[in-house]
Scaffold this motif. Structure first.
Motif, mmCIF file in Angstrom:
data_model
loop_
_atom_site.group_PDB
_atom_site.id
_atom_site.type_symbol
_atom_site.label_atom_id
_atom_site.label_comp_id
_atom_site.label_asym_id
_atom_site.label_seq_id
_atom_site.Cartn_x
_atom_site.Cartn_y
_atom_site.Cartn_z
ATOM 1 N N ASN A 20 0.835 -1.196 0.000
ATOM 2 C CA ASN A 20 0.000 0.000 0.000
ATOM 3 C C ASN A 20 0.871 1.246 0.000
ATOM 4 O O ASN A 20 1.927 1.288 0.647
ATOM 5 N N ARG A 21 0.397 2.236 -0.735
ATOM 6 C CA ARG A 21 1.116 3.508 -0.789
ATOM 7 C C ARG A 21 1.144 4.169 0.589
ATOM 8 O O ARG A 21 0.222 4.021 1.393
ATOM 9 N N ASP A 22 2.224 4.891 0.838
ATOM 10 C CA ASP A 22 2.409 5.658 2.078
ATOM 11 C C ASP A 22 2.372 4.784 3.330
ATOM 12 O O ASP A 22 2.032 5.266 4.407
ATOM 13 N N HIS A 23 2.730 3.522 3.185
ATOM 14 C CA HIS A 23 2.853 2.629 4.335
ATOM 15 C C HIS A 23 4.329 2.381 4.621
ATOM 16 O O HIS A 23 5.146 2.314 3.702
ATOM 17 N N THR A 24 4.653 2.233 5.889
ATOM 18 C CA THR A 24 6.011 1.911 6.307
ATOM 19 C C THR A 24 6.085 0.430 6.663
ATOM 20 O O THR A 24 5.300 -0.059 7.483
ATOM 21 N N TYR A 25 7.009 -0.282 6.038
ATOM 22 C CA TYR A 25 7.145 -1.716 6.230
ATOM 23 C C TYR A 25 8.447 -2.031 6.960
ATOM 24 O O TYR A 25 9.482 -1.393 6.729
ATOM 25 N N THR A 26 8.365 -3.005 7.831
ATOM 26 C CA THR A 26 9.571 -3.558 8.443
ATOM 27 C C THR A 26 10.068 -4.684 7.549
ATOM 28 O O THR A 26 9.328 -5.629 7.252
ATOM 29 N N VAL A 27 11.304 -4.556 7.102
ATOM 30 C CA VAL A 27 11.888 -5.532 6.175
ATOM 31 C C VAL A 27 12.903 -6.372 6.951
ATOM 32 O O VAL A 27 13.842 -5.832 7.548
ATOM 33 N N GLU A 28 12.701 -7.668 6.937
ATOM 34 C CA GLU A 28 13.589 -8.571 7.662
ATOM 35 C C GLU A 28 14.170 -9.610 6.718
ATOM 36 O O GLU A 28 13.451 -10.177 5.894
ATOM 37 N N LEU A 29 15.462 -9.837 6.837
ATOM 38 C CA LEU A 29 16.123 -10.923 6.129
ATOM 39 C C LEU A 29 16.317 -12.057 7.107
ATOM 40 O O LEU A 29 16.864 -11.863 8.202
ATOM 41 N N ALA A 30 15.841 -13.236 6.751
ATOM 42 C CA ALA A 30 15.812 -14.343 7.705
ATOM 43 C C ALA A 30 16.101 -15.664 7.015
ATOM 44 O O ALA A 30 15.966 -15.807 5.797
ATOM 45 N N GLN A 31 16.526 -16.624 7.814
ATOM 46 C CA GLN A 31 16.671 -18.013 7.400
ATOM 47 C C GLN A 31 16.027 -18.909 8.457
ATOM 48 O O GLN A 31 15.812 -18.479 9.597
ATOM 49 N N LEU A 32 15.728 -20.122 8.081
ATOM 50 C CA LEU A 32 15.197 -21.098 9.030
ATOM 51 C C LEU A 32 16.353 -21.813 9.721
ATOM 52 O O LEU A 32 17.297 -22.262 9.053
ATOM 53 N N ASP A 33 16.282 -21.898 11.043
ATOM 54 C CA ASP A 33 17.327 -22.630 11.762
ATOM 55 C C ASP A 33 17.038 -24.129 11.705
ATOM 56 O O ASP A 33 16.088 -24.575 11.053
ATOM 57 N N ASN A 34 17.864 -24.913 12.390
ATOM 58 C CA ASN A 34 17.707 -26.364 12.312
ATOM 59 C C ASN A 34 16.446 -26.871 12.999
ATOM 60 O O ASN A 34 16.095 -28.045 12.891
ATOM 61 N N LYS A 35 15.742 -25.990 13.723
ATOM 62 C CA LYS A 35 14.476 -26.359 14.351
ATOM 63 C C LYS A 35 13.265 -25.826 13.580
ATOM 64 O O LYS A 35 12.135 -25.959 14.034
ATOM 65 N N GLY A 36 13.535 -25.214 12.431
ATOM 66 C CA GLY A 36 12.444 -24.703 11.608
ATOM 67 C C GLY A 36 11.926 -23.345 12.017
ATOM 68 O O GLY A 36 10.863 -22.923 11.555
ATOM 69 N N LYS A 37 12.655 -22.662 12.886
ATOM 70 C CA LYS A 37 12.230 -21.337 13.327
ATOM 71 C C LYS A 37 13.008 -20.250 12.582
ATOM 72 O O LYS A 37 14.151 -20.461 12.175
ATOM 73 N N ASN A 38 12.364 -19.087 12.424
ATOM 74 C CA ASN A 38 13.001 -17.979 11.736
ATOM 75 C C ASN A 38 14.157 -17.415 12.553
ATOM 76 O O ASN A 38 14.010 -17.130 13.744
ATOM 77 N N LEU A 39 15.295 -17.258 11.892
ATOM 78 C CA LEU A 39 16.436 -16.606 12.502
ATOM 79 C C LEU A 39 16.658 -15.294 11.754
ATOM 80 O O LEU A 39 17.041 -15.304 10.582
ATOM 81 N N LYS A 40 16.376 -14.182 12.399
ATOM 82 C CA LYS A 40 16.482 -12.877 11.750
ATOM 83 C C LYS A 40 17.938 -12.483 11.628
ATOM 84 O O LYS A 40 18.660 -12.408 12.606
ATOM 85 N N LEU A 41 18.381 -12.190 10.393
ATOM 86 C CA LEU A 41 19.777 -11.870 10.131
ATOM 87 C C LEU A 41 20.016 -10.371 9.989
ATOM 88 O O LEU A 41 21.109 -9.889 10.271
#
Length: 242
Positions: free
Chosen positions: A132-153
């Motif tokens: 959406n226009r004029d919206h502020t987004y949080t951008v995260e780069l992530a990978q899945l760890d060995n337990k399947g959980k997001n690891l934010k890099l």
């Protein structure tokens, strides 16, 4: 038999160790200290992929859309600590109006990531896929760890700004170019009666005329008639000399 007495600090040592270890596990970081930057144009990097000072100066926090369209061309650069070979995800998070609850608006999978420290990606964000226009987004780069959980890099924030359509002077220029092209087409095509591009009929050819018993043809046929007159004139001159 008397029971040996222990000092208070000695009796509390096992509990302190347990709390210390448990506390260390609780406060273990779920994110690594990476860096992400955004650009409306590709950000300048050196041969190793590290962003230069010029690239840092060109990075933006507000990204303009294409004129009159809800389409944003994003050039993303990131520094990733301890990345592992495997898919790298670029996730965009927004907040629901009213409740403010965070939700994932869109995600991109960089499947060819090999664990390199520096990453440069070109992404196209479109309004019809969740932006959406004029919206502020949080951008995260992530990978899945060995337990399947997001690891934010790495993470950052980006605002998508809408750009209005083309200015009127550009539209006038396009109209003038279209009119000029129409004129060229009319010159090239002619008209149905075989005339020129301006619609005028070809000039009329005058009928042949007769002079002193000799028929003179205009245009391309004029040459034979002129030759005849010249021959006759030469004959008259010879008679007069005799």
């Amino acid at each position: 038999m008397a029971t040996p007495k222990h000092s208070p600090w000695l009796r509390s040592l096992p509990l302190a160790l347990a709390l210390s270890l448990g506390g260390g596990m609780l406060v273990a970081p779920s994110a690594l200290a990476g860096e992400v930057r955004f650009g409306a144009e590709p950000l300048d990097t050196d041969d190793a992929g590290k962003i230069t000072d010029a690239g840092k100066s060109a990075s933006v926090k507000e990204l303009p859309s294409l004129p009159g369209e809800e389409v944003w061309n994003l050039h993303l650069w990131a520094k990733i600590d301890k990345g592992a070979p495997g898919p790298l995800y670029v996730e965009f998070y927004d907040k629901l109006p009213g409740s403010g609850k965070r939700y994932k608006a869109w995600a991109y999978e960089h499947a060819s990531y090999e664990g390199e420290e520096f990453v440069s990606l070109d992404l196209e964000l479109e309004g019809d896929v969740g932006f959406n226009r004029d919206h502020t987004y949080t951008v995260e780069l992530a990978q899945l760890d060995n337990k399947g959980k997001n690891l934010k890099l790495a993470s950052g924030q980006l605002t998508l700004v809408f750009t209005e359509g083309k200015p009127e002077d550009e539209e006038d220029e396009e109209d003038e170019q279209a009119e000029a092209q129409d004129e060229l087409d009319s010159f090239a095509g002619g008209n149905e009666e075989g005339g020129g591009g301006d619609g005028e009929a070809p000039p009329a050819v005058p009928p042949p005329t007769t002079k002193k018993g000799c028929r003179v043809d205009p245009g391309m046929g004029a040459a034979p008639g002129v030759l005849v007159l010249m021959v006759l004139g030469a004959g008259v001159a010879r008679r007069r000399r005799r």
